[in-house]
Design a protein around this motif. Structure first.
Motif, PDB file in Angstrom:
ATOM      1  N   PRO A  45      18.893  -8.389  25.088  1.00  0.00           N
ATOM      2  CA  PRO A  45      19.266  -8.503  24.349  1.00  0.00           C
ATOM      3  C   PRO A  45      18.350  -7.843  22.882  1.00  0.00           C
ATOM      4  CG  PRO A  45      18.791 -10.108  26.023  1.00  0.00           C
ATOM      5  CD  PRO A  45      18.769  -9.036  26.936  1.00  0.00           C
ATOM      6  N   ILE A  46      19.461  -8.206  21.736  1.00  0.00           N
ATOM      7  CA  ILE A  46      18.926  -7.566  20.701  1.00  0.00           C
ATOM      8  C   ILE A  46      19.358  -8.432  19.702  1.00  0.00           C
ATOM      9  CG2 ILE A  46      19.273  -4.976  21.221  1.00  0.00           C
ATOM     10  CD1 ILE A  46      22.034  -4.586  20.313  1.00  0.00           C
ATOM     11  N   ASN A  47      18.900  -7.804  18.101  1.00  0.00           N
ATOM     12  CA  ASN A  47      18.880  -8.361  17.478  1.00  0.00           C
ATOM     13  C   ASN A  47      19.092 -10.545  17.866  1.00  0.00           C
ATOM     14  OD1 ASN A  47      20.288  -6.703  15.985  1.00  0.00           O
ATOM     15  ND2 ASN A  47      22.270  -6.988  17.020  1.00  0.00           N
ATOM     16  N   GLY A  48      18.005 -10.559  18.218  1.00  0.00           N
ATOM     17  CA  GLY A  48      17.754 -12.118  18.399  1.00  0.00           C
ATOM     18  C   GLY A  48      17.743 -12.886  19.241  1.00  0.00           C
ATOM     19  N   ALA A  49      18.816 -12.258  20.232  1.00  0.00           N
ATOM     20  CA  ALA A  49      19.459 -12.878  20.727  1.00  0.00           C
ATOM     21  C   ALA A  49      18.478 -13.464  21.726  1.00  0.00           C
ATOM     22  CB  ALA A  49      20.798 -11.956  21.869  1.00  0.00           C
ATOM     23  N   PRO A  50      18.478 -14.673  22.306  1.00  0.00           N
ATOM     24  CA  PRO A  50      17.525 -14.861  23.446  1.00  0.00           C
ATOM     25  C   PRO A  50      17.456 -14.452  24.932  1.00  0.00           C
ATOM     26  CG  PRO A  50      18.706 -17.169  22.881  1.00  0.00           C
ATOM     27  CD  PRO A  50      19.192 -15.965  22.322  1.00  0.00           C
ATOM     28  N   MET A  51      18.773 -14.347  24.854  1.00  0.00           N
ATOM     29  CA  MET A  51      19.250 -14.158  26.756  1.00  0.00           C
ATOM     30  C   MET A  51      20.520 -13.279  27.157  1.00  0.00           C
ATOM     31  SD  MET A  51      21.850 -17.275  26.194  1.00  0.00           S
ATOM     32  CE  MET A  51      21.001 -17.234  24.640  1.00  0.00           C
ATOM     33  N   SER A  52      20.233 -12.432  28.197  1.00  0.00           N
ATOM     34  CA  SER A  52      21.840 -11.618  28.720  1.00  0.00           C
ATOM     35  C   SER A  52      22.382 -12.883  29.054  1.00  0.00           C
ATOM     36  CB  SER A  52      20.869 -10.846  29.821  1.00  0.00           C
ATOM     37  OG  SER A  52      22.236 -10.112  29.918  1.00  0.00           O
ATOM     38  N   LEU A  53      23.328 -11.835  29.056  1.00  0.00           N
ATOM     39  CA  LEU A  53      24.918 -12.509  29.547  1.00  0.00           C
ATOM     40  C   LEU A  53      25.730 -10.910  29.812  1.00  0.00           C
ATOM     41  CD1 LEU A  53      26.129 -14.690  26.522  1.00  0.00           C
ATOM     42  CD2 LEU A  53      24.842 -15.235  29.148  1.00  0.00           C
ATOM     43  N   ALA A  54      25.034 -10.244  30.025  1.00  0.00           N
ATOM     44  CA  ALA A  54      25.759  -9.417  30.665  1.00  0.00           C
ATOM     45  C   ALA A  54      26.484  -9.019  31.745  1.00  0.00           C
ATOM     46  CB  ALA A  54      24.810  -8.107  31.490  1.00  0.00           C
ATOM     47  N   SER A  55      26.811 -10.655  32.725  1.00  0.00           N
ATOM     48  CA  SER A  55      28.022 -10.164  33.929  1.00  0.00           C
ATOM     49  C   SER A  55      28.064 -12.013  34.100  1.00  0.00           C
ATOM     50  CB  SER A  55      27.206  -9.929  35.058  1.00  0.00           C
ATOM     51  OG  SER A  55      26.322 -10.652  35.630  1.00  0.00           O
ATOM     52  N   LEU A  56      28.393 -12.017  34.422  1.00  0.00           N
ATOM     53  CA  LEU A  56      28.930 -13.829  35.015  1.00  0.00           C
ATOM     54  C   LEU A  56      27.642 -14.251  36.140  1.00  0.00           C
ATOM     55  CD1 LEU A  56      33.132 -13.520  36.585  1.00  0.00           C
ATOM     56  CD2 LEU A  56      31.709 -13.542  33.937  1.00  0.00           C
TER      57      LEU A  56
ATOM     58  N   HIS B 228      23.985 -10.087  23.203  1.00  0.00           N
ATOM     59  CA  HIS B 228      23.453 -10.722  24.720  1.00  0.00           C
ATOM     60  C   HIS B 228      23.161 -10.029  25.762  1.00  0.00           C
ATOM     61  CE1 HIS B 228      22.444 -14.685  23.390  1.00  0.00           C
ATOM     62  NE2 HIS B 228      24.062 -14.122  21.938  1.00  0.00           N
ATOM     63  N   ALA B 229      23.142  -8.177  25.175  1.00  0.00           N
ATOM     64  CA  ALA B 229      23.485  -7.657  26.594  1.00  0.00           C
ATOM     65  C   ALA B 229      22.872  -7.569  27.298  1.00  0.00           C
ATOM     66  CB  ALA B 229      23.259  -5.922  26.164  1.00  0.00           C
ATOM     67  N   ALA B 230      22.152  -6.129  28.327  1.00  0.00           N
ATOM     68  CA  ALA B 230      21.701  -6.551  29.723  1.00  0.00           C
ATOM     69  C   ALA B 230      19.927  -6.763  28.583  1.00  0.00           C
ATOM     70  CB  ALA B 230      22.049  -5.027  30.506  1.00  0.00           C
TER      71      ALA B 230
END
Length: 768
Positions: free
Chosen positions: A63-74, A59-61
């Motif tokens: 997203p990779i590996n099929g992740a549907p969203m970023s969780l890069a910050s609060l 869940h990077a800025a």
């Protein structure tokens, strides 16, 4: 190729397709959780560490590996979940972490531990505060608070602490008798450096509690404007009637060596009516008298003439204006046995005066031949008198003074005498609002920015776009005159919006609904003679008005073309780009989300990608270019919060003209598209298809959710801070007052002024 920064992180909630390997970078741990043990005390830094350790490998800025969203910050955890609109992304994450059917991390990875769940849950319960380390400033964005709880009174008392507040540019200008326009009345708003904090929602916020050296250096040269008028009734740029009529003050400039009693009396009146606008303390008066004695003693013999005394009084004035009491106002009050403090009479007076007039009680009048802008006792002298005699502490008195000074009708527009000449005032509407009330609508709606935004071909794609590239075309000349009013005395586009707003507020019935749906607009007259007829002849075109506009200037718009302030060219242009196919959709939709729905969108500081809108093309409209740039999954988490709300405004171009053409896929010009299908909004009644901005505005006007957001915005402006859950009783009273008075804005704010939130503060703790 146009480049603009947009919020791109995906924020659709902790659900959807699972990462291919089901895990995190290290598989997590089976017994605990975070690097610090996960004590679950609401610490944003612990949540940040948890996400970094367990989530961002996918869940990077971007997203990779099929992740549907970023969780890069609060910020992304604070967003509204698109799967469950009643929840934040963080709340949705907690549900997924607890779930056995649809867990997060997904099957194959180490399950979330009780300690990890506690960390995230406690953070949510604490209002999702920031991590003070690692670049984030501590904050809790108010739009993250559950709105329904904010209007549920549980007998809580506001926990807002006492404050110190610095003068801002507008306030200091008004206090010394200056104008807020550059031009004809002498000292102006542009001549002092006290800009409000740029990072706050409203200029009333008490953020600037210091004065740095650079600001002081800019302030010193303008101080001389405030001093000379106090050296006699006819010195300086502003004639002060008080000095002519009060003979007890004359000894200060008539006597070669004024007595100590003379100096003390003069300085008391000077501080009360010219600097502090409250009773000076004994220490303030004594210190200034000591300085004055030193200055007067250094004067040459009497043969020096009146210019020397004027210079001395100016130096004394400069010293007075450099004191803390002059440049700051306190809300410290008098402590009580309950651990709270009640604002003093003068603190209440200043708070009310700045709220209605953006100036101090008794602020210096301005001499504008043949009139003064206020009586001898100054502007808002009735508030000053109530503060002096203690009656302002009575809630009914405070509300009555607010209602009396907040606005009214006056065909002469005497309220503008400090700023405009007689002919300019005569061209304005008969409804007026005090500077404080106007300031709220100006800052909330943000419509005053349009003169600062360059518009390439402002009439592009409207019925008035004839393809003429000349910089001297009449359409451009008339548009320019709407920005600055250089030719003739007709009101600018911003002033036209303010006359519309003033009428709705002064009429004071269903104010929010009428703001969003009125068809009665105030325009510049096109029949008045002028030396540059081309600059005024076509000023109605921005409204799609082609007929002549007479000196009444009120025009009723067609029901299919305009509805209220969100379809007014001043608002549209202020929230529009430089070119007709710029991403104005984003700007307008973001404003609606944050300021009418009280929703949250991460700031640009959280964006990790520089988005690029594709090149201009004859077959791509602004909408098509934006969709191409933001249609990717990693963009939609945040752009889905803005774009659908901005689409309805695509029937207007970047400057606010009504479009009659748009770009078609085959390269021809087709009709504009303002349709949108809304979903996941906090008020379910707002969901569904809308035809255009007119229909959208009408739906917004009926929404109880929007009404509550409007009340919250007013609370923020008038209290000068964000609301919190301890303000629920006050917000509920404001809503009750609004509803029971058939939508009276004045009664709504009056309920705030009568509340304990207005009159008292919490005594701050040690080190706070």
């Amino acid at each position: 190729m146009a480049v603009f920064s947009v919020t791109l992180a995906v924020c659709v909630g902790c659900s959807g397709k699972s990462p291919g390997d089901g895990g995190t970078s290290d598989g997590g741990t089976s017994d605990g959780g975070t690097s610090d043990g996960g004590t679950g005390d609401g610490d944003g830094c612990k949540v940040q560490a948890l996400v970094q350790e367990r989530c961002v490998s996918c869940h990077a800025a971007s997203p990779i590996n099929g992740a549907p969203m970023s969780l890069a910050s609060l910020d992304f955890l604070r967003l509204q979940s698109q799967k469950e609109p009643s929840q934040s992304v963080a709340q949705r994450c907690v549900e997924r972490m607890k779930s056995t059917d649809n867990p997060m991390p997904p099957a194959g990875g180490a399950p979330a531990t009780a300690a990890e769940i506690a960390v995230l849950s406690s953070w949510i319960d604490s209002g999702m505060p920031a991590c003070a380390e690692g670049g984030e400033e501590p904050h809790s964005p108010p739009n993250l608070l559950p709105q329904n709880e904010l209007f549920t009174c549980k007998d809580a008392v506001s926990d807002a602490p006492t404050r110190i507040r610095r003068m801002n540019r507008w306030q200091w200008t008004r206090n010394v008798g200056g104008a807020v326009t550059r031009g004809w009345t002498g000292f102006t708003f542009f001549d002092n450096p006290f800009d409000p904090g740029a990072g706050e929602a409203y200029s009333t916020y008490a953020t600037d509690e210091t004065l740095d050296e650079a600001t002081i250096e800019l302030f010193l040269p303008v101080l001389n404007e405030a001093g000379p008028p106090w050296a006699g009734p006819y010195t300086g740029d502003n004639r002060l009637e008080r000095l002519r009529l009060d003979t007890t003050l004359r000894c200060m400039w008539d006597d070669d060596r004024p007595t100590a009693a003379c100096v003390q009396h003069y300085l008391h009146e000077f501080l009360l009516h010219g600097v502090l606008f409250r009773e000076p303390s004994e220490g303030e008066l004594n210190r200034l008298q000591q300085f004055a004695a030193t200055i007067l003693a250094a004067e040459p013999p009497a043969s020096g003439g009146t210019d020397i005394r004027t210079h001395s009084i100016t130096r004394i004035s400069n010293a007075a204006w450099m004191t803390a009491g002059a440049l700051f106002r306190t809300e410290g009050g008098a402590p009580t046995a309950t651990g709270r403090t009640q604002l003093t009479d003068w603190e209440l007076g200043q708070q009310l005066a700045y709220a209605v007039g953006n100036r101090a009680p008794g602020a210096t009048p301005t001499w504008v031949y043949p009139d003064f802008s206020a009586p001898l006792d100054g502007h808002l002298a009735d508030i000053a008198a109530a503060a002096a005699n203690g009656t302002l502490r009575n809630p009914a008195t405070a509300e009555a003074l607010f209602l009396q000074n907040v606005g009214g009708t006056d065909p002469t527009r005497f309220d503008l005498i400090q700023d405009y000449n007689k002919n300019e005032r005569a061209a304005r509407g008969q409804y007026w609002l005090g500077d404080g009330a106007t300031g709220f609508f100006r800052e909330w709606l943000g419509y005053s920015k349009i003169p600062e935004i360059f518009k390439e071909r402002p009439e592009a794609l409207s019925a008035f776009d004839d393809g003429d590239p000349s910089g001297y075309r009449s359409q451009l000349s008339s548009y320019s005159n709407l920005m600055d009013g250089y030719y003739g005395d007709e009101p600018t586009l911003v002033q036209q919006m303010e006359d519309l707003v003033s009428r709705v507020v002064v009429e004071d019935k269903d104010v929010l609904k009428n703001l969003l749906t009125t068809r009665r607009y105030y325009l510049a007259s096109t029949t008045q003679p002028t030396a540059a007829p081309g600059a005024t002849k076509y000023t109605g075109q921005i409204y799609n008005v082609t007929q002549s506009v007479d000196t009444d200037r009120w025009v009723t718009m067609p029901t299919t073309e305009r509805a209220g302030v969100l379809t007014h060219p001043a608002w549209l242009g202020s929230h529009g780009g430089n070119f007709e196919d710029d991403p104005s959709i984003v700007h307008r939709g973001k404003w609606v989300r944050e300021n009418l729905l009280c929703g949250y969108i991460p700031p640009l500081s959280s964006v990790r990608v520089m988005a690029k809108v594709g090149p201009h093309a004859p077959n791509k409209s602004a909408r098509a270019r934006l969709d191409d740039a933001t249609g990717k999954a990693e963009c939609q988490g945040c752009h889905s919060l803005m774009n659908p709300l901005g689409y309805p405004f695509e029937t207007y171009n970047h400057a606010g003209y009504l479009r009659v053409h748009d770009h078609a896929a085959d390269g021809s010009l087709g009709p504009p598209n303002g349709s949108s299908t809304l979903s996941g909004l906090p008020d379910p009644a707002l969901n569904g298809p809308v035809r255009d901005a007119v229909e959208f505005s009408e739906k917004l006007a009926q929404s109880p959710w929007v009404k509550r957001c409007f009340i919250r915005q007013a609370f923020r402006y008038y209290m000068g801070r964000d609301e919190n859950l301890t303000d629920a009783c006050t917000l509920a009273k404001m809503e009750q007052a609004y509803d029971s008075s058939e939508g009276s804005f004045r009664k709504m704010v009056g309920a705030l002024i009568k509340s304990d939130t207005w009159t008292s503060r919490r005594i701050p703790g040690e080190g706070e």
